[in-house]
Design an enzyme around this catalytic site. Structure first.
Site, PDB file in Angstrom:
ATOM      1  N   ASN A  63       0.853  -1.198   0.000  1.00  0.00           N
ATOM      2  CA  ASN A  63       0.000   0.000   0.000  1.00  0.00           C
ATOM      3  C   ASN A  63       0.885   1.243   0.000  1.00  0.00           C
ATOM      4  O   ASN A  63       1.886   1.300   0.728  1.00  0.00           O
ATOM      5  CB  ASN A  63      -0.841  -0.047   1.302  1.00  0.00           C
ATOM      6  N   HIS A 102      -4.326   9.723  -2.077  1.00  0.00           N
ATOM      7  CA  HIS A 102      -4.338  11.058  -1.447  1.00  0.00           C
ATOM      8  C   HIS A 102      -3.959  12.082  -2.518  1.00  0.00           C
ATOM      9  O   HIS A 102      -2.791  12.193  -2.891  1.00  0.00           O
ATOM     10  CB  HIS A 102      -3.334  11.122  -0.287  1.00  0.00           C
ATOM     11  N   GLU A 123      -7.270   4.846   0.438  1.00  0.00           N
ATOM     12  CA  GLU A 123      -7.294   6.012   1.345  1.00  0.00           C
ATOM     13  C   GLU A 123      -7.679   7.279   0.582  1.00  0.00           C
ATOM     14  O   GLU A 123      -7.088   8.341   0.797  1.00  0.00           O
ATOM     15  CB  GLU A 123      -5.913   6.216   1.997  1.00  0.00           C
ATOM     16  N   ASP A 137      -8.721  10.655  -0.639  1.00  0.00           N
ATOM     17  CA  ASP A 137      -9.250  11.983  -0.298  1.00  0.00           C
ATOM     18  C   ASP A 137      -8.607  12.972  -1.257  1.00  0.00           C
ATOM     19  O   ASP A 137      -7.522  12.721  -1.779  1.00  0.00           O
ATOM     20  CB  ASP A 137      -9.083  12.374   1.182  1.00  0.00           C
TER      21      ASP A 137
HETATM   22  O1  G3I Z   1      -3.445   9.584  20.086  1.00  0.00           O
HETATM   23  C1  G3I Z   1      -2.811  10.841  20.271  1.00  0.00           C
HETATM   24  C2  G3I Z   1      -3.451  11.611  21.372  1.00  0.00           C
HETATM   25  O2  G3I Z   1      -3.289  10.915  22.566  1.00  0.00           O
HETATM   26  C3  G3I Z   1      -2.816  13.003  21.434  1.00  0.00           C
HETATM   27  O3  G3I Z   1      -3.452  13.777  22.387  1.00  0.00           O
HETATM   28  C4  G3I Z   1      -2.894  13.697  20.092  1.00  0.00           C
HETATM   29  C5  G3I Z   1      -2.218  15.047  20.082  1.00  0.00           C
HETATM   30  O4  G3I Z   1      -1.633  15.321  18.832  1.00  0.00           O
HETATM   31  O5  G3I Z   1      -2.277  12.894  19.128  1.00  0.00           O
HETATM   32  C6  G3I Z   1      -2.896  11.624  18.978  1.00  0.00           C
HETATM   33  O6  G3I Z   1      -2.230  10.911  17.991  1.00  0.00           O
HETATM   34  C7  G3I Z   1      -2.460  11.352  16.663  1.00  0.00           C
HETATM   35  C8  G3I Z   1      -3.072  10.201  15.883  1.00  0.00           C
HETATM   36  O7  G3I Z   1      -3.198  10.586  14.534  1.00  0.00           O
HETATM   37  C9  G3I Z   1      -4.435   9.793  16.420  1.00  0.00           C
HETATM   38  O8  G3I Z   1      -5.338  10.854  16.291  1.00  0.00           O
HETATM   39  C10 G3I Z   1      -1.147  11.758  16.066  1.00  0.00           C
HETATM   40  O9  G3I Z   1      -0.649  12.919  16.702  1.00  0.00           O
HETATM   41  C11 G3I Z   1      -1.309  12.019  14.594  1.00  0.00           C
HETATM   42  O10 G3I Z   1      -0.022  12.226  14.016  1.00  0.00           O
HETATM   43  C12 G3I Z   1      -1.970  10.845  13.930  1.00  0.00           C
HETATM   44  O11 G3I Z   1      -2.112  11.160  12.559  1.00  0.00           O
HETATM   45  C13 G3I Z   1      -2.445  10.089  11.718  1.00  0.00           C
HETATM   46  C14 G3I Z   1      -1.335   9.884  10.687  1.00  0.00           C
HETATM   47  O12 G3I Z   1      -1.696   8.850   9.809  1.00  0.00           O
HETATM   48  C15 G3I Z   1      -0.012   9.562  11.330  1.00  0.00           C
HETATM   49  O13 G3I Z   1       0.969   9.373  10.374  1.00  0.00           O
HETATM   50  C16 G3I Z   1      -3.735  10.427  10.999  1.00  0.00           C
HETATM   51  O14 G3I Z   1      -4.805  10.478  11.945  1.00  0.00           O
HETATM   52  C17 G3I Z   1      -4.040   9.375   9.929  1.00  0.00           C
HETATM   53  O15 G3I Z   1      -5.108   9.816   9.137  1.00  0.00           O
HETATM   54  C18 G3I Z   1      -2.826   9.187   9.035  1.00  0.00           C
HETATM   55  O16 G3I Z   1      -3.111   8.175   8.107  1.00  0.00           O
HETATM   56  C19 G3I Z   1      -2.119   7.883   7.152  1.00  0.00           C
HETATM   57  C20 G3I Z   1      -2.188   6.396   6.863  1.00  0.00           C
HETATM   58  O17 G3I Z   1      -2.067   5.644   8.042  1.00  0.00           O
HETATM   59  C21 G3I Z   1      -1.135   5.968   5.847  1.00  0.00           C
HETATM   60  N1  G3I Z   1      -1.227   6.769   4.641  1.00  0.00           N
HETATM   61  C22 G3I Z   1      -1.216   8.228   4.838  1.00  0.00           C
HETATM   62  C23 G3I Z   1      -2.314   8.633   5.818  1.00  0.00           C
HETATM   63  C24 G3I Z   1      -2.380  10.143   5.964  1.00  0.00           C
HETATM   64  O18 G3I Z   1      -1.207  10.650   6.540  1.00  0.00           O
END
Ligand code: G3I
Length: 318
Positions: free
Chosen positions: A171, A207, A236, A238
Site C-alpha cells: 500500500n 491522497h 485512502e 481523499d
Molecule cells: O493519540 C494521540 C493523542 O493521545 C494526542 O493527544 C494527540 C495530540 O496530537 O495525538 C494523537 O495521535 C495522533 C493520531 O493521529 C491519532 O489521532 C497523532 O498525533 C497524529 O499524528 C496521527 O495522525 C495520523 C497519521 O496517519 C499519522 O501518520 C492520521 O490520523 C491518519 O489519518 C494518518 O493516516 C495515514 C495512513 O495511516 C497511511 N497513509 C497516509 C495517511 C495520511 O497521513
C-alpha cells in the site's frame, strides 16, 4: 436504501471508509453514516503498532476490537492497517534499544501477535505500507537498515502463516499514476510472486490535491497491476484543495473521486474503494496541511458534497 452501499451492490467493488474510533464512540450521526454508507471499514489509527503495543509486551487491542464488533454488527468487512511501516511505531522500538537480530524477532512477533489476534476477522491487511521513495528506491527505514530488503517478503510470509485467509496488500501514496514509484511496485510484485511470496493485492492510497492535477493515466496504471493477477484497491482516497473551497474546486474534486472509482470499476479485480474519512469534520488533512482541507465527500455537518453524488452515480452506472 439509496446510499453508497446500495449503489455499490453487485459491482464487485466494495465501498469503504477509514474510521476514527473517537468519533465512532462520541458522534451518533457519524456512526450511523458509517453503517449506512460503507461495506468495509479501516481503522484510521488503532491497529498501528504504537497503538496496539504502546509499552513493550502490553497489548491494547480494545479500540480495534470495538471496530471489529461494529463491523460485524453491520455486515462490514475490515481492512487491517497496517503491520510494517516507518511511521507510528512505538517509542520503545528504536535502533538504540535493539540489535538487528532482535528487531527481526520483534517484527516477526508483532506480525504473528497482531494478525493472530484478529485471525479470521480481517478481510485484507495492508502488510507493508509506504516502502518506496518517489524515485523508486526503497525507503530508508528501521526495517530496511536492520533486516535488508527481504523484510518485505518476510512480512508477507509471516502474515500469511498467521492468517491464511486474509488477503495481503502492499500500500502506498503517489502511486495512482505511472511513475518511478508505481513502476517499483509493479516490479516488486512481479518478483515477489515469481518467488511464491503471498502478495495478493496492491493498494493505491489516492491522497490527491486538485491543485496538483488529477492522475490522467490512472486506468492504465490499475490495468497493469490487474494484468499481473493481483487484486487492486483504492485504500485512502481523499482529494484536498487550497481553502476556501469554491464550486469550481468542489467540482474538480468530484471529478477526481469519480476518475479513480471509474478506473476501479473498469478492471477485473479492483476489490474496494476506500475514502480516508468520509466527513471533513474529522479529516486528517487540515492538521497536516494548514491551508488545505475540504478533502472528503461529506462536509463538516455530514451533508453530502458533489463528490458523494459522483461516487453514487458512478457506481449506479456500472
Ligand atoms: O493519540 C494521540 C493523542 O493521545 C494526542 O493527544 C494527540 C495530540 O496530537 O495525538 C494523537 O495521535 C495522533 C493520531 O493521529 C491519532 O489521532 C497523532 O498525533 C497524529 O499524528 C496521527 O495522525 C495520523 C497519521 O496517519 C499519522 O501518520 C492520521 O490520523 C491518519 O489519518 C494518518 O493516516 C495515514 C495512513 O495511516 C497511511 N497513509 C497516509 C495517511 C495520511 O497521513
Amino acid at each position: 436504501d439509496t446510499g453508497l452501499r446500495a449503489a455499490a451492490r453487485g459491482t464487485g467493488t466494495k465501498i469503504g471508509t477509514a474510521v476514527d474510533m473517537a468519533a465512532l464512540a462520541a458522534d451518533a450521526p457519524y456512526a450511523a453514516a458509517v453503517a449506512r454508507e460503507f461495506d468495509t471499514v479501516t481503522p484510521e489509527n488503532v491497529m498501528k503498532w504504537e497503538s496496539v503495543e504502546p509499552t513493550q509486551g502490553t497489548y491494547n487491542w480494545g479500540p480495534a476490537d470495538d471496530l471489529i464488533r461494529f463491523a460485524r454488527k453491520n455486515g462490514q468487512a475490515v481492512r487491517g492497517h497496517t503491520l510494517v511501516w516507518h511511521s507510528q511505531n512505538p517509542s520503545w522500538l528504536t535502533e538504540a534499544n535493539f540489535t538487528p537480530a532482535q528487531l527481526k524477532a520483534l517484527l516477526r512477533k508483532h506480525i504473528f501477535d497482531e494478525v493472530g489476534h484478529f485471525k479470521g476477522r480481517i478481510w485484507a491487511w495492508d502488510v507493508a505500507n509506504e516502502v518506496f521513495n518517489e524515485d523508486g528506491t526503497l525507503r530508508d527505514t528501521i526495517w530496511l537498515r536492520a533486516l535488508g530488503p527481504s523484510y518485505i517478503a518476510d512480512a508477507f510470509r509471516w502474515a500469511h502463516q498467521a492468517d491464511p485467509s486474509a488477503w495481503l496488500f502492499l500500500n502506498d501514496y503517489n502511486v495512482d499514476w505511472i511513475s518511478p514509484k508505481s513502476d517499483a511496485y509493479y516490479n516488486l510484485i512481479k518478483s515477489l510472486r515469481r518467488q511464491g511470496v503471498p502478495v495478493h493485492g496492491f493498494g493505491m492510497q489516492g491522497h490527491l490535491g486538485i491543485q496538483y492535477g488529477l492522475p490522467g493515466d490512472v486506468l492504465e496504471n490499475v490495468r497493469r497491476f490487474d494484468a499481473l493477477g493481483v487484486k487492486t484497491a483504492f485504500t485512502e482516497v481523499d482529494i484536498r484543495m487550497i481553502l476556501p473551497a469554491d464550486s469550481t474546486k468542489v467540482q474538480a474534486q468530484a471529478e477526481g473521486f469519480g476518475l479513480l472509482l471509474r478506473a476501479c470499476l473498469l478492471v477485473r479485480n479492483c476489490v474496494s474503494y476506500t475514502v480516508w474519512g468520509f466527513t471533513d469534520k474529522y479529516s486528517w488533512v487540515p492538521g497536516v496541511f494548514p491551508e488545505e482541507g475540504s478533502a472528503t465527500p461529506f462536509d463538516e455537518q455530514l451533508q453530502p458534497k458533489p463528490a458523494y453524488d459522483t461516487l453514487r452515480e458512478t457506481f449506479l452506472l456500472a
